[in-house]
Scaffold this motif. Structure first.
Motif, mmCIF file in Angstrom:
data_model
loop_
_atom_site.group_PDB
_atom_site.id
_atom_site.type_symbol
_atom_site.label_atom_id
_atom_site.label_comp_id
_atom_site.label_asym_id
_atom_site.label_seq_id
_atom_site.Cartn_x
_atom_site.Cartn_y
_atom_site.Cartn_z
ATOM 1 N N LYS A 167 0.829 -1.196 0.000
ATOM 2 C CA LYS A 167 0.000 0.000 0.000
ATOM 3 C C LYS A 167 0.866 1.249 0.000
ATOM 4 C CE LYS A 167 -4.006 1.867 2.506
ATOM 5 N NZ LYS A 167 -4.912 1.650 3.664
ATOM 6 N N SER A 168 0.419 2.253 -0.742
ATOM 7 C CA SER A 168 1.052 3.560 -0.713
ATOM 8 C C SER A 168 -0.040 4.605 -0.806
ATOM 9 C CB SER A 168 2.038 3.728 -1.877
ATOM 10 O OG SER A 168 2.569 5.037 -1.899
ATOM 11 N N ASP A 169 -0.135 5.463 0.203
ATOM 12 C CA ASP A 169 -1.151 6.511 0.183
ATOM 13 C C ASP A 169 -0.669 7.682 1.021
ATOM 14 O OD1 ASP A 169 -1.504 5.754 2.819
ATOM 15 O OD2 ASP A 169 -3.505 4.911 2.536
ATOM 16 N N TRP A 170 -1.602 8.563 1.367
ATOM 17 C CA TRP A 170 -1.244 9.771 2.111
ATOM 18 C C TRP A 170 -0.581 9.435 3.443
ATOM 19 C CZ3 TRP A 170 -3.701 12.878 6.183
ATOM 20 C CH2 TRP A 170 -3.262 14.199 6.188
ATOM 21 N N PHE A 171 -0.849 8.234 3.976
ATOM 22 C CA PHE A 171 -0.269 7.848 5.252
ATOM 23 C C PHE A 171 1.109 7.206 5.101
ATOM 24 C CE2 PHE A 171 -4.827 7.889 6.164
ATOM 25 C CZ PHE A 171 -4.844 8.696 7.277
ATOM 26 N N GLY A 172 1.563 7.035 3.868
ATOM 27 C CA GLY A 172 2.877 6.447 3.664
ATOM 28 C C GLY A 172 2.790 5.138 2.894
ATOM 29 N N ALA A 173 3.943 4.556 2.620
ATOM 30 C CA ALA A 173 4.023 3.296 1.888
ATOM 31 C C ALA A 173 4.439 2.187 2.851
ATOM 32 C CB ALA A 173 5.029 3.406 0.750
ATOM 33 N N PHE A 174 3.739 1.064 2.769
ATOM 34 C CA PHE A 174 4.140 -0.058 3.611
ATOM 35 C C PHE A 174 3.661 -1.369 3.008
ATOM 36 C CE2 PHE A 174 -0.111 0.675 5.258
ATOM 37 C CZ PHE A 174 -0.575 -0.570 5.617
ATOM 38 N N THR A 175 4.305 -2.432 3.439
ATOM 39 C CA THR A 175 3.876 -3.793 3.107
ATOM 40 C C THR A 175 3.594 -4.508 4.422
ATOM 41 O OG1 THR A 175 6.149 -4.596 3.130
ATOM 42 C CG2 THR A 175 5.275 -3.857 1.012
ATOM 43 N N ALA A 176 2.652 -5.419 4.376
ATOM 44 C CA ALA A 176 2.306 -6.168 5.592
ATOM 45 C C ALA A 176 1.895 -7.574 5.213
ATOM 46 C CB ALA A 176 1.171 -5.476 6.357
ATOM 47 N N SER A 177 2.237 -8.528 6.063
ATOM 48 C CA SER A 177 1.797 -9.916 5.921
ATOM 49 C C SER A 177 1.398 -10.419 7.299
ATOM 50 C CB SER A 177 2.923 -10.801 5.369
ATOM 51 O OG SER A 177 3.284 -10.409 4.066
ATOM 52 N N PHE A 178 0.215 -11.011 7.394
ATOM 53 C CA PHE A 178 -0.196 -11.551 8.684
ATOM 54 C C PHE A 178 -1.125 -12.736 8.479
ATOM 55 C CE2 PHE A 178 -2.731 -7.748 7.743
ATOM 56 C CZ PHE A 178 -4.029 -8.242 7.762
ATOM 57 N N ARG A 179 -1.252 -13.528 9.531
ATOM 58 C CA ARG A 179 -2.128 -14.686 9.499
ATOM 59 C C ARG A 179 -2.873 -14.774 10.818
ATOM 60 N NH1 ARG A 179 0.585 -19.672 11.217
ATOM 61 N NH2 ARG A 179 -0.543 -20.734 9.552
ATOM 62 N N VAL A 180 -4.037 -15.422 10.770
ATOM 63 C CA VAL A 180 -4.871 -15.576 11.957
ATOM 64 C C VAL A 180 -5.024 -17.057 12.249
ATOM 65 C CG1 VAL A 180 -7.108 -15.107 13.005
ATOM 66 C CG2 VAL A 180 -6.104 -13.449 11.413
ATOM 67 N N VAL A 181 -4.643 -17.462 13.453
ATOM 68 C CA VAL A 181 -4.778 -18.848 13.897
ATOM 69 C C VAL A 181 -5.519 -18.843 15.227
ATOM 70 C CG1 VAL A 181 -3.580 -20.948 14.574
ATOM 71 C CG2 VAL A 181 -2.647 -19.512 12.732
ATOM 72 N N ASP A 182 -6.652 -19.563 15.266
ATOM 73 C CA ASP A 182 -7.455 -19.638 16.493
ATOM 74 C C ASP A 182 -7.775 -18.255 17.058
ATOM 75 O OD1 ASP A 182 -7.427 -22.419 16.376
ATOM 76 O OD2 ASP A 182 -5.570 -22.547 17.541
ATOM 77 N N GLY A 183 -8.129 -17.343 16.136
ATOM 78 C CA GLY A 183 -8.539 -16.013 16.570
ATOM 79 C C GLY A 183 -7.416 -15.094 16.978
ATOM 80 N N HIS A 184 -6.161 -15.491 16.730
ATOM 81 C CA HIS A 184 -5.030 -14.649 17.115
ATOM 82 C C HIS A 184 -4.240 -14.268 15.867
ATOM 83 C CE1 HIS A 184 -2.508 -13.082 20.400
ATOM 84 N NE2 HIS A 184 -1.538 -13.181 19.510
#
Length: 708
Positions: free
Chosen positions: A566-583
């Motif tokens: 993502k790149s927008d007015w708030f800046g550019a960043f990349t993110a990766s995440f996963r959810v296991v058992d609600g966490h």
């Protein structure tokens, strides 16, 4: 009565450097003395080295006093003014770049001390109008990146000093504010903004007094200035007592100076605020002016911004002004008062109250100045019809209208601004930063001459007026809505069995083309679903943005993992995440910073960024609703400000009566720092076809259609 500045050529460098020896000295001593005198003369006349820039035979407006220095040569070395001296005695290297200053005036560049830098076009507009420093009043990581680019001379932009997101109470005036409810949250907000690298903290209207005092205390401990509005629960006298460094817009004075019987006294929510003008106690106001001088707080009066709060018909006339072509169509559309939450309910009487307040604001600015209170030049661009850069010249004119001399008005954006920031600009003097404007007329005779430019020097880099105009015209070309915004992306990465073919949406902001989005959904062999999305928007509300998203969900629609670029007015960043058992666990990285860990319990949440594909998945959860029924859905989003974190979101989805074969829903979204309402339309094939939403300022529509 205004006194005409005295022209003078008085200068240390103009004194005769010829040795006058009246005693007999030895040969060797005489040679040494001549050498020393020659070295002194070299210092005074400052022969420029290769690569220097010299303004020759120019009239200098030093801004250390209401005076000018005629027939001067100003030598710039690197980003600094190296020397100033009479043209007749100041030598310039043969290979130095010379700029003819005959019949021209050289003054310091201006600082706009209250603005909102939302995009790079704004930076160009500022420099092209002689604004060489800007105090940005709502910052993001993108602005921090631009500030760093400026320090490396990587972009043509003013020197930037920036706040973080405004700090407000609950409910916030503006969506996306940093909301604090108590002392602890206030302290944490200041700590986060300081750690992120923002230069100061901006406070806003709805802060409680306890939270405000906590902001002041923590900022003082960290050595961080606090600027902004006077919160309603705090009041002007307390803000002065704790030495809030700068106060914006003069609103706090009108509220604090209400006479007995005013319907506004004791109220947190009031009718249009400029009715305060009808209940002023002049004795109270005079006492507040005296307290301001005693406290040493600064005021950024921003006279121009409220003069541009006008009715729709008056606004249309302003849009016909020539400088408007340099403003993006989306920004111009946002200036429609009928779609602005602050103005949409205003009547003719309310706008008339604005106009009554205009004259009183001029008088108050003059009162503060005459009392010796410290004033700053600012415009609050890009509020309605306040064009970045161009508005600084209007503000100068209003200050003169208020009764200030041209020198005093210009000083607010030069020497005063430098004193406020503790910076080394604001005067034409050796050692100062080489931020300069070359004008065709004397600005101390008429402030309109500030806009009669020959060019602008920005940290030692010279930009002739023709080059500045070409830079402005380049932005006009970029505003063309015809090209395919999605061409910046590769085709969507597909996997599994096609469930929803790629859907392309045209995005319109208040009726103006603003970009495109597309998404597709696939069914994976193990039963999971995969959403891929691409989005490219042009300055919708807060700047240009590109977004790529890939997420997988289980059979019930619960988030399993996601990847974001993502790149927008708030800046550019990349993110990766996963959810296991609600966490949820994962990491993200900004283009200019270290990785940030994500670790939080989120339950069986839906991922709800503001994109078409997420709304498609959200409505699918509500498929079983009958007309009139509603349900709540727990969602999460990723928010990069003030630090990257997971935001808990509540979506209230309600089924509306169908239209023909189309299903319709409303989605009321509540976040910790704002809320919104959308209307969604689902076609007969079960695929999203239209989204409509009212923003705080303007409206947004997504329509399923290929670009024309």
């Amino acid at each position: 009565m205004f006194m005409r500045p005295q022209q003078t050529t008085d200068s240390a460098a103009a004194r005769d450097c010829s040795p006058k020896v009246t005693v007999r000295i030895g040969l060797h001593a005489g040679v040494l003395l001549v050498a020393l005198i020659g070295a002194a003369c070299a210092v005074l006349s400052r022969r420029a080295v290769d690569g220097d820039v010299a303004f020759v035979n120019v009239t200098v407006v030093p801004m250390d006093a209401p005076r000018v220095l005629a027939n001067q040569t100003v030598i710039v070395k690197g980003s600094r003014i190296e020397a100033i001296g009479p043209t007749a005695t100041t030598r310039v290297a043969r290979r130095a770049r010379t700029i003819d200053g005959a019949n021209r005036f050289l003054m310091p560049g201006l600082a706009d001390m209250h603005g909102h830098v939302n995009d790079k076009a704004t930076l160009t507009l500022l420099v092209a109008n002689g604004v060489t420093t800007v105090r940005n009043m709502w910052g993001t990581r993108e602005v921090l990146a631009w500030r760093d680019d400026v320090s490396r001379s990587a972009i043509m932009a003013p020197t930037i000093v920036t706040a973080g997101p405004i700090v407000d109470g609950a409910p916030p005036v503006w969506d996306a504010s940093t909301v604090v409810k108590d002392d602890r949250e206030a302290k944490d907000a200041v700590d986060r903004q300081h750690a992120t690298g923002y230069d100061f903290v901006k406070v806003y209207n709805n802060l409680s007094r306890g939270a405000y005092d906590a902001v002041i205390a923590e900022a003082s401990r960290l050595g961080v200035p606090v600027a902004g509005h006077v919160p309603i629960d705090v009041g002007l006298e307390h803000a002065l007592e704790v030495h809030q460094k700068s106060i914006e817009h003069l609103d706090g004075y009108f509220r604090a100076a209400q006479r007995e019987g005013s319907p506004i006294l004791g109220k947190r929510q009031i009718p249009p605020k400029f009715r305060t003008i009808d209940w002023l106690d002049e004795d109270k106001l005079a006492r507040l002016v005296a307290l301001t001088k005693e406290a040493g707080s600064w005021n950024c009066v921003t006279l121009v911004v409220y003069r541009k709060f006008v009715s729709l018909d008056e606004g249309r006339a302003l849009l016909a002004r020539p400088e408007m072509k340099y403003v993006s169509p989306q920004t111009r559309a946002s200036w429609d008062p009928t779609k602005d939450f602050r103005l949409k309910t205003y009547t003719a009487d309310d706008f008339a109250a604005f106009r009554r307040a205009d004259a009183r604001r001029l008088a108050l600015a003059r009162q503060l100045h005459d009392a010796g209170a410290r004033l700053l030049l600012g415009t609050d661009f890009p509020n309605p019809y306040v064009v970045p850069g161009f508005s600084i010249h209007e503000e100068l004119g209003f200050l003169v209208m208020a009764g200030l001399t041209p020198y005093d008005a210009i000083r607010m954006g030069t020497e005063n601004a430098a004193a406020y920031l503790g910076a080394d600009f604001g005067e034409v003097a050796p050692g100062k930063r080489a931020d300069l404007i070359l004008t065709q007329g004397n600005p101390l005779d008429d402030v309109r001459n500030v806009s009669r430019r020959e060019g602008v020097m920005l940290r030692g880099q010279w930009y002739p007026e023709a080059e500045l105009q070409r830079a402005l015209e380049g932005w006009v070309d970029r505003f063309d809505p015809k090209h395919d915004r999605l061409a910046v992306f590769k085709p969507l990465n597909r996997e599994g069995t096609v469930e929803i073919e790629p859907q392309t949406f045209r995005v319109r902001y208040s009726g103006v083309f603003a970009g495109q989005q597309r998404f597709a959904i696939d069914r994976l062999p193990d039963g999971r679903r995969a959403l891929t999305l691409q989005s490219a928007l042009d300055e919708v509300d807060m700047g240009s943005a590109t977004n790529e998203l890939h997420e997988t969900l289980d059979g019930s629609g619960t988030l399993l993992d996601a990847d974001i670029r993502k790149s927008d007015w708030f800046g550019a960043f990349t993110a990766s995440f996963r959810v296991v058992d609600g966490h949820l666990t994962g990491s993200a990285k900004f283009s200019s910073g270290d990785p940030v860990s994500l670790d939080e319990a989120v339950g069986r949440a839906v991922f709800v960024p503001s994109v078409a594909g997420a709304w498609q998945l959200l409505v699918e959860r509500a498929r079983a609703l009958r007309v009139g029924q509603a349900m709540d859905v727990d969602g999460i989003d990723v928010d990069p400000e003030p630090v990257l974190h997971i935001v808990k979101v509540t979506e209230h989805v309600k089924r509306l009566p169908d239209v023909a074969s189309e299903r319709r829903y409303t989605v009321d979204e509540k976040r910790p720092n704002g809320s919104s309402r959308l209307e969604l339309t689902i076609g007969s094939s079960g695929v999203l076809t239209n989204v409509h939403g009212a923003l705080q300022i303007g409206e947004i529509d997504l329509t399923s259609a290929e670009p024309k």
